[in-house]
Every structure is written in structure tokens, then in C-alpha cells.
Design an enzyme around this catalytic site. Structure first.
Site, short mmCIF file in Angstrom:
data_model
loop_
_atom_site.label_atom_id
_atom_site.label_comp_id
_atom_site.label_asym_id
_atom_site.label_seq_id
_atom_site.Cartn_x
_atom_site.Cartn_y
_atom_site.Cartn_z
N GLY A 63 3.08 1.93 10.77
CA GLY A 63 2.87 1.30 12.06
C GLY A 63 2.51 -0.16 11.87
O GLY A 63 3.04 -1.04 12.54
N GLU A 93 -9.78 4.26 6.26
CA GLU A 93 -8.94 4.65 7.40
C GLU A 93 -9.72 5.44 8.45
O GLU A 93 -9.62 5.18 9.64
CB GLU A 93 -7.72 5.44 6.93
N GLU A 95 0.86 -1.19 0.00
CA GLU A 95 0.00 0.00 0.00
C GLU A 95 0.89 1.23 0.00
O GLU A 95 1.81 1.34 0.80
CB GLU A 95 -0.91 0.01 1.23
N HIS A 127 -9.86 -3.69 10.09
CA HIS A 127 -9.78 -3.47 8.64
C HIS A 127 -10.27 -4.69 7.85
O HIS A 127 -10.56 -4.55 6.66
CB HIS A 127 -8.34 -3.16 8.23
N HIS A 169 -6.99 -2.06 15.35
CA HIS A 169 -7.20 -1.29 14.11
C HIS A 169 -6.99 -2.17 12.88
O HIS A 169 -7.84 -2.20 11.98
CB HIS A 169 -6.23 -0.11 14.07
N GLU A 170 -5.88 -2.88 12.84
CA GLU A 170 -5.60 -3.70 11.65
C GLU A 170 -6.59 -4.85 11.54
O GLU A 170 -6.99 -5.22 10.43
CB GLU A 170 -4.16 -4.21 11.69
N MET A 193 0.14 -2.93 8.76
CA MET A 193 -0.56 -3.02 7.48
C MET A 193 -1.53 -4.18 7.52
O MET A 193 -1.19 -5.29 7.93
CB MET A 193 0.46 -3.20 6.34
N GLU A 194 -2.76 -3.92 7.05
CA GLU A 194 -3.87 -4.86 7.21
C GLU A 194 -3.98 -5.90 6.11
O GLU A 194 -5.07 -6.41 5.83
CB GLU A 194 -5.19 -4.08 7.28
N ASN A 195 -2.90 -6.28 5.46
CA ASN A 195 -2.94 -7.30 4.41
C ASN A 195 -3.86 -8.45 4.82
O ASN A 195 -3.80 -8.94 5.94
CB ASN A 195 -1.55 -7.87 4.15
#
Length: 888
Positions: free
Chosen positions: A269, A328, A129, A309, A305-306, A271-273
Site C-alpha cells: 500500500g 506495524e 522492505e 512510522h 500511518h506512514e 512504504m515509510e522510507n
């Protein structure tokens, strides 16, 4: 689209969006990780979109690739069959669709930008991203192209025993020459920015979670072996977040496995892969011995948070990068809700608002201002901003306030159900909220869309009149907003929560036949008036309770009015807000006296804030220690800089310290009693009560450093010697260094000797020194940059030194001779050459320059012009150009 050095920057406009001509039905990747390179074979199955012209070209994107072979439906293509300009590759023979097969070679070891596939310290990792996947293979690298993925990774088994990618592992085994493979299949269509691959030698912590429907999900957290004992908190946080999302939003996890990998070399910080989240180590590793309370909270929030997502970003993704706030902002709001329920709701809210008002409001008011959904961009990496994240979250919160918790849940249910597996836009989110609550869709969308389209922070002016004879009060609210870049502001829908505070406490009043102690209004016109009855006495207005809208408020509240709110308001957030407002007022007045050389600045002055806190703070420290600690943390210089037309850091720092001394002096006895409890020296417990007690003692120690420096130094040194956890150690070290107490230098050396083997703790050590609010800190920073443990290739370490100095040490950074700006400029050139994303973010510190005095402004402009004459990445050049344009 990236623009390489030396090429003309290309501006991308939202109005020019066109849907892709070809849908991508499936992606099959074969990644060979070799000793000095990686070879990626991709098989992509395309189908022409019904709306596309029959002669449409198939367009893919690629950067920094060696193209080894290309075939269409198994027939090799030559260079004459396609066109490739910049990053755009086009093929005109795709017809109704077919299968494109490509093979490329890339060099992960040379990828210092940490974007795409890179290798650091032996670990292969990806960050795709926003536009990193095009650095892995030729691909339609845009968020509105979704496909299922099957990924096979082949690598040396000795050096890379762990091979991970998105989805579920469907095959694994040995290959030739000591190599092995793993095949991963992700059945959920996703855009390329959610792709992930990790390969290396990693330890794993395993656990599980049973979903609401009874499915068993394997949970795995991968780290370096040495860090395996620091993953328990992240695992508990993940399990708590999964249950919370089921209960609050009806969102259940959809794969057999959920994986987190912690890496030290990472720009973000986390990443929500899909199914394989890649985290910066600072956002997943936590242990009482090495992590502060703030670190524990950050891990819990970022893990949540992740994970959140998975639905608000993955299952429903964004159509284009202009819609970034859709995933986001919404997800930040969700993680704020989650964090509030885990610890103190009031403290969570005031911390979120303090961060917004300090940093995002300044962004809105400066040269980097932009809409939550911008109309254009040059470099998308530069739009991962506080406006997108924090202001975007506040818009979601306003919708929650306006619709109510149940109405907002109905809207989110409709949104997830309707757009599951699709790439959505902001209008889809808003229309779901309207449809689910029976509201007129066109009107609702048009009205609330203004929040996403209009840059800047609205101002609400408040006028009121109380009529003693009729015991009524008329309240008029007027909203206004500055025009930005040709956007003519229109009235916004602004939820307003308010109450009335009488001489002894909250008053019950009546509006539209409804009697209550608190009312909710909706300001939706340029000016509106409300009439309240049964207002028995002249009240002080408690406005925008819990910060019901991200606005600046202009209200004629006297010092006495604010003091009454501090003492009597039932809304804890507004007690804190009144403290902040009154503190700001007194600091700015005193700072102006210092600036003018007014002799009154050297004379004792009355402080309404000190009086108000002296009357109520000792009791509050017992009843609500978390809030009490926050009331003594006066506005910092970053916040104060946004409240003045001419920013003089030295004068503001001097005034802030003077007021703080006035506030603390009457509380000395209470502060000493608090320190005598020694909660900080008891074994670590992660709970709201324990953290509140530690926070209060840390504030008390900092206060004692101003009242009794030698006693504070003795206590801080004792904390360092017997501390049972890092929260105590870090509080003590910070007090010693920032207050320049006796023994500070020895404490710095001893802390380093004890923790030099722990990278994240060492980051704290660097950051504590770089942020010390003294003019001499620049010399310290120059020495730290030469330290053996300063590694310019590690983003965390760079942020700990350069970022802390430029963004969190205004006293040293804004040196009158411009030496702080010179130091930053030197570092930006070095950093930009290897990591443009990091350099661009650090460059934002120069955006404050329009508020500086003429001498400092001249220094910044000289620095900007010198930087812009250098060869820079498109990321950093765009940021610096926008900052420089504020002068033109």
C-alpha cells in the site's frame, strides 16, 4: 534469507539471533542510472563491535548482482579474498574495521518482482522492505544495522528530471552528456530497508508545515502530471497527521523535507522510507470525481500511518524481522486512533473490529496461524500478515485500555526517548510501559509478552447468576486457548469492559465499593469471579464494550437478550455487535436447514433481529445515520465461514439474503424516505456528516434492489447519469451488477467508456464485476483476464480481478467442480514467475479448505498438490506448503 527455486528452504529462528559483528558507521552510494542497467558504487565504513571475536568475518548480503569490483581500504580484493554462497558474502580480513568499496551492476528493467530497484513505465523506484536492498548492492541488509546515508544519483536529465532519495538534498547540478545529479544526505542512522530512490519525470504539489518548535518543513507530493489534481486530500491529510502526532504523542518531524511519491507498480500500500515515502497510487490519489468515500478514508489513514512510522518504525526501528509487530502493530493502533478522531469513532472502531473478526480470526484458526511475534520463518515476506498488523494493534489498544490514555502516553514517551536511534524488541516496548507507570517490570513484561508469543484467538466463557433477594450478581470468566505448534498456552491479561442493561436501559451497579454504569475488569487467571451489588433487576450483560480485547466470547445470551442490547445498550459498538451476533445466529440456523433440505426453510419464520431493528432503526437513521447504515450490513460470507465447522457458501448466501429481506421489509417506508433526501446527488464534501448520509443512502439503494428491483434499477441508472462524484457512481454500479438489475450490462459498458483512461477507477470497474456474488462470475473473470486493459504486471489490476474473485467472491470461487480453484492455480503460476510476493498473498485464499465439504476439499488438495509439483518461488511455496500441511 531468500531461498531460490530448487534450493532447500532454510528456516530462520528467533532463538538463533546474533548481533552483527561489525557496526556500519556510514554509507556512501553513487547510483548511475544508464539506458539498460544501473551501476551502484558503495563505500561502507565499518567498525568491529566490542563484543565480536577478533577473527570475526565481515558478512554482507547480495542477490542478483554483477560484482564489478571490491576493495578494502582502497586495496583491490580478488575472488580468493572472500567467500560467497547463496546470498551471503563474507570477508575475513576486516580486523578492527575499515572501508569496503564495491561496484555492482543491476538491471532495473528486468526486475519484475518490484523488489529492490526497478523501473516501470519509465520511473525508477525502490522497495527495500524487508530484504530488497541486497538486490541493489552488497550490504549488511538487516534491520539492526543502522547507518547514516549519503546518496548521489546520476541520470539522463530529459527522461529523469526528478532525482530523489532519503533526507535533505545537499547538492545538485549538471553532468556530462545531458545528464545531471542530485546528492541526498540523511543524518539519521537507519537500516537499509528504509532506503529509497526515485527517478523519473514527475510533477509535484508543494506545501509546508510549521512544527511545534517553529521549524518550517517543505512538503512535496510527486505524481504523474495527469494525476497532480488528485493530491490535495493527501496533502491535507499529511498536515493533519503531523499536527496530531505532535499533540497526541509529542512526536515532531526531524528533517527539512517530507516527500511522498505515488507509483502505480507497487506491491504494498505504501512504504515509510525515511523522509521519502513511496505510495501505491491507490493510497495517495483522491478526487471526488474518481474516488469513493472509502477511497478518501483510505488515503487519509495510509498517509497518517506512514507518517507515524517516522517515530514508531524509523527513529525507533526493529532489531530483527521477528519484531515486525513492534513497528506495524503499534503504528496501526496509532493510525486507528487518528482516523477515529477525524470521522466517527464508533464507525471506525466497528469497521476495524469487523475486519479483524472476519479475516484475522480466520487466519488464527487456519493453517497460516502464527504468533504476533513468530519464533521462526522461512520467507519474511509471508509474515506481513493480519496477525502482525491487526492483532498487533489490538495488543497496543489493550495496553492503552489497561494503563489509561495518560499512562500509555507516559509509556510511549519513555519508549521513544530511551530507544531513539536504536533497533528495539518487543520487550523494550513493554518495559517502557511498565517503567513509566511504576509497575513491576519483570512481572508486567512476562504477563503481556504472552499475547505476542501465543498463536490463536483466546476464548472467554461467561457465566453469571443474579440473586433477586440480595440484588447481587456473580460473574465468572474463564479463558482458554488452543495449543499451536507445541506452545502451551498460559493465562493472558484480558481487559474486560462491561455494563448491565435492564428492562428500560443501563443500570448502575457496585463493584468493590465503586458504583458506576460501566466497569473495567482484568481477567488474568484461567478463571476469575467478581461480585456486583445493588443490581436492582436481572440484567443483560453488555460484554467487552468497544471490543476491549481480541477474544471470542461464549455467553448464554438468548435472542431476547441480544434484542435488548440492540434496542437499549448505551454502548454503540455493542449495539452493532449484538446485531452481528443475532444475525449470525439466524443465518446459520437457516443455512443448516437449507443444507439438510428441511421443509421448514421454505416456511415464514420469525426473526428476533427483524423485530429489534424495526423497533429502533428508523429513529437511529435520523440520530446516527453512520451507525444505522452499519446495522443493515449483515455479516458477509467471509465472516460467516469462520463461525461454521462446514462451510457451504451457497447455503449461507441464500440464508443471508432471506434474513436480509425479512429485516428490510418492515423498514421499506423509512428506506424510501431516506432515498428521497438525495444527499448522494449533492456536491461532494469530505466530512463525517456528509459521508454518513451517503453511506445510508447507498445501503437504502441496495435494500430497495431487494424490495423493488425495477424501482431500484431506475434510481441506480439515474445516479449514474447525474452523479456529482464517484461515491454515487460506484454505489449505483455495484447495486446494478451485484443485484443483477435491469440495465446492468449497459451500465458496465457505459462506465468503462467513461473511465477507461483512469487506472484506479478502472480497477474498481474490474473489481465490481469480479466480486459479483453469482456462480456465473467465474466466466466473467475469465473474460476480464483477457480484456485489453487487464495488465498482469500491475499489482493493483491483478488484485482487482484475481484477488477479488478468490477472496471476496466465495459463491463463484468455491465452485463444486473446483473450476474456481483451477482458475486461481493457473494465475498463481503466471504471477509467481514475475512477482512472488503478490502470488504468495493471493495463494492464501486456499487456506479456507479445511472448513469445506469433502468434495471441495478434494478439489483444493488436488490443486495444491499440482501447484507444489511446479517450480515456485520460496514465497509462494512456503505459503502453499503451510496450507497443505493442515491435511497431514
Amino acid at each position: 534469507m531468500k531461498t531460490e527455486v530448487g534450493l532447500t528452504a532454510i528456516t530462520i529462528y528467533l532463538k538463533d539471533y546474533q548481533a552483527p559483528h561489525y557496526a556500519l558507521e556510514h554509507t556512501d552510494l553513487h547510483v548511475e542510472l544508464l539506458s539498460d542497467c544501473a551501476e551502484v558504487s558503495a563505500t561502507l565504513r565499518f567498525k568491529r563491535a566490542a563484543s565480536a571475536p577478533k577473527d570475526a568475518a565481515l558478512t554482507l548480503l547480495g542477490a542478483d548482482l554483477e560484482l564489478l569490483s571490491v576493495a578494502w581500504n582502497d586495496q583491490p580484493l580478488s575472488a580468493d579474498d572472500w567467500q560467497w554462497q547463496g546470498e551471503t558474502w563474507q570477508f575475513n580480513g576486516a580486523g578492527e574495521g575499515g572501508v569496503l568499496s564495491t561496484k555492482v551492476r543491476i538491471y532495473p528493467d528486468k526486475n519484475l518482482a518490484l523488489e529492490g530497484l526497478y523501473r516501470s513505465h519509465g520511473l525508477y523506484c525502490t522497495q527495500c522492505e524487508a530484504e530488497g536492498f541486497r538486490k541493489i548492492t552488497l550490504f549488511p541488509d538487516r534491520p539492526d544495522v543502522l547507518s547514516t546515508f549519503r546518496t548521489t544519483i546520476v541520470a539522463d536529465q530529459a527522461s529523469c528530471p526528478v532525482l530523489l532519495s532519503n533526507g535533505n538534498c545537499v547538492a545538485s547540478g549538471k553532468a556530462e552528456n545531458g545528464r545531471h545529479f542530485a546528492t541526498w544526505e540523511d543524518p539519521h542512522p537507519k537500516p537499509s530497508y528504509l532506503f529509497a530512490l526515485v527517478a523519473g519525470d514527475l510533477a509535484v504539489l508543494r506545501d509546508s508545515f510549521t512544527t511545534a518548535s517553529g521549524r518550517e518543513v517543505a512538503l512535496e507530493i510527486y505524481t504523474a502530471e495527469v494525476d497532480q489534481d488528485k493530491c490535495d486530500h493527501a496533502m491535507r491529510s499529511l498536515q493533519t497527521a503531523m499536527r496530531w502526532d505532535e499533540q497526541r504523542y509529542g512526536c515532531e518531524y526531524d528533517l527539512d523535507r517530507y516527500m511522498i511519491v505515488a507509483v502505480s507498480h507497487f506491491n504494498m500500500g505504501a512504504m515509510e522510507n525515511k523522509g521519502l515515502n513511496v505510495f501505491n497510487t491507490s493510497c495517495v490519489l483522491a478526487h471526488p470525481a474518481t474516488t469513493t468515500d472509502a477511497g478518501f478514508q483510505r488515503v487519509e489513514a495510509v498517509v497518517a500511518h506512514e507518517y507515524f512510522h517516522n517515530w514508531s518504525g524509523n527513529r525507533v526501528t526493529c532489531r530483527d524481522w521477528f519484531q515486525l509487530c513492534l513497528k506495524e502493530g503499534f503504528t496501526v493502533f496509532r493510525d486507528q486512533q487518528f482516523s477515529a478522531e477525524q470521522l466517527s469513532p464508533v464507525v471506525q472502531r466497528l469497521e476495524d473490529v469487523a475486519f479483524l473478526q472476519t479475516h484475522q480470526f480466520a487466519e488464527d484458526a487456519g493453517p497460516l496461524a502464527h504468533a504476533v511475534r513468530p519464533e521462526s520463518f522461512v520467507e519474511i515476506n509471508n509474515f506481513y500478515t493480519l496477525t502482525i498488523y491487526e492483532k498487533g494493534a489490538e495488543i497496543a489498544r489493550m495496553l492503552h485500555t489497561f494503563l489509561g490514555a495518560e499512562g500509555f502516553r507516559r509509556g510511549s514517551d519513555h519508549y521513544f526517548k530511551t530507544y531513539d536511534g536504536q533497533a528495539a524488541i518487543v520487550e523494550d516496548f513493554l518495559s517502557s510501559m511498565a517503567i513509566a507507570n511504576g509497575l513491576a517490570v519483570d512481572t508486567f513484561v512476562c504477563q503481556w509478552l504472552r499475547w505476542y508469543r501465543q498463536p490463536g484467538t483466546p476464548v472467554v466463557r461467561v457465566t453469571s447468576a443474579w440473586h433477586a433477594d440480595s440484588k447481587t450478581l456473580s460473574l465468572t470468566l474463564t479463558q482458554s486457548q488452543t495449543s499451536h505448534a507445541g506452545v502451551t498456552p498460559e493465562p493472558l491479561p484480558i481487559p474486560v469492559r462491561l455494563g448491565f442493561i435492564g428492562e428500560t436501559g443501563e443500570l448502575t451497579t457496585t463493584l468493590a465499593s465503586v458504583s458506576a454504569s460501566s466497569h473495567q475488569l482484568l481477567l488474568e487467571k484461567a478463571e476469575q469471579t467478581w461480585h456486583f451489588s445493588q443490581v436492582e433487576q436481572a440484567p443483560v450483560l453488555s460484554l467487552f464494550r468497544d471490543f476491549s480485547a481480541p477474544v471470542r466470547v461464549q455467553a448464554a445470551l438468548s435472542d431476547e437478550d441480544l434484542a435488548r442490547l440492540i434496542r437499549l445498550d448505551s454502548n454503540s459498538f455493542n449495539r452493532w455487535s449484538a446485531t452481528y451476533t443475532l444475525a449470525t445466529r439466524e443465518i446459520l440456523a437457516l443455512a443448516e436447514q437449507y443444507r439438510r433440505g428441511d421443509v421448514r426453510a421454505r416456511q415464514p419464520q420469525d426473526s428476533a433481529l427483524a423485530g429489534a431493528l424495526a423497533a429502533m432503526w428508523p429513529a437511529l437513521a435520523t440520530s446516527d445515520p453512520a451507525l444505522a447504515s452499519k446495522l443493515l450490513q449483515l455479516p458477509n460470507l467471509a465472516y460467516l465461514s469462520d463461525q461454521v465447522s462446514c462451510y457451504d457458501p451457497a447455503a449461507l448466501q441464500r440464508a443471508r439474503e432471506a434474513l436480509l429481506l425479512q429485516v428490510l421489509t418492515p423498514l421499506e417506508g423509512s428506506l424510501q424516505s431516506i432515498l428521497a433526501n438525495e444527499h448522494m446527488l449533492t456536491p461532494y464534501v469530505y466530512s463525517a456528516a456528509a459521508m454518513a448520509a451517503r453511506s445510508l443512502e447507498a445501503v437504502a439503494l441496495d435494500a430497495l434492489a431487494r424490495l423493488q428491483p425495477e424501482a431500484a434499477a431506475t434510481m441506480a441508472q439515474r445516479w449514474l447519469s447525474v452523479a456529482p462524484h464517484m461515491s454515487a457512481e460506484q454505489a449505483a454500479l455495484t447495486t446494478l451488477v451485484h443485484q443483477q438489475l435491469p440495465g446492468a450490462d449497459a451500465a458496465v459498458q457505459a462506465f468503462y467508456a467513461r473511465w477507461q483512461h483512469e487506472p484506479l477507477v478502472l480497477d474498481q470497474w474490474f473489481a465490481t464485476q469480479a466480486s459479483a456474488p453469482h456462480a456465473s462470475a467465474r466466466n466473467t473473470v475469465e473474460a476480464l483476464l483477457q480484456h485489453d486493459d487487464f495488465d498482469a504486471a500491475v499489482p493493483n489490476r491483478v488484485r482487482a480481478v484475481v484477488g477479488q474473485f478468490a477472496s471476496n467472491n466465495p459463491v463463484a470461487f468455491h465452485d463444486m467442480a473446483g473450476k474456481g480453484y483451477d482458475l486461481l492455480a493457473q494465475q498463481l503460476l503466471l504471477i509467481d514467475a514475475r512477482n512472488p510476493q503478490l502470488a504468495s498473498r493471493l495463494a492464501g485464499a486456499l487456506g479456507i479448505w479445511p472448513k469445506l465439504d469433502p468434495a471441495r476439499q478434494a478439489c483444493v488438495l488436488k490443486t495444491l498438490d499440482a501447484l507444489l509439483n511446479e517450480s515456485l518461488s520460496s514465497d509462494t511455496r512456503e505459503t502453499l506448503t503451510r496450507i497443505r500441511a493442515a491435511h497431514d
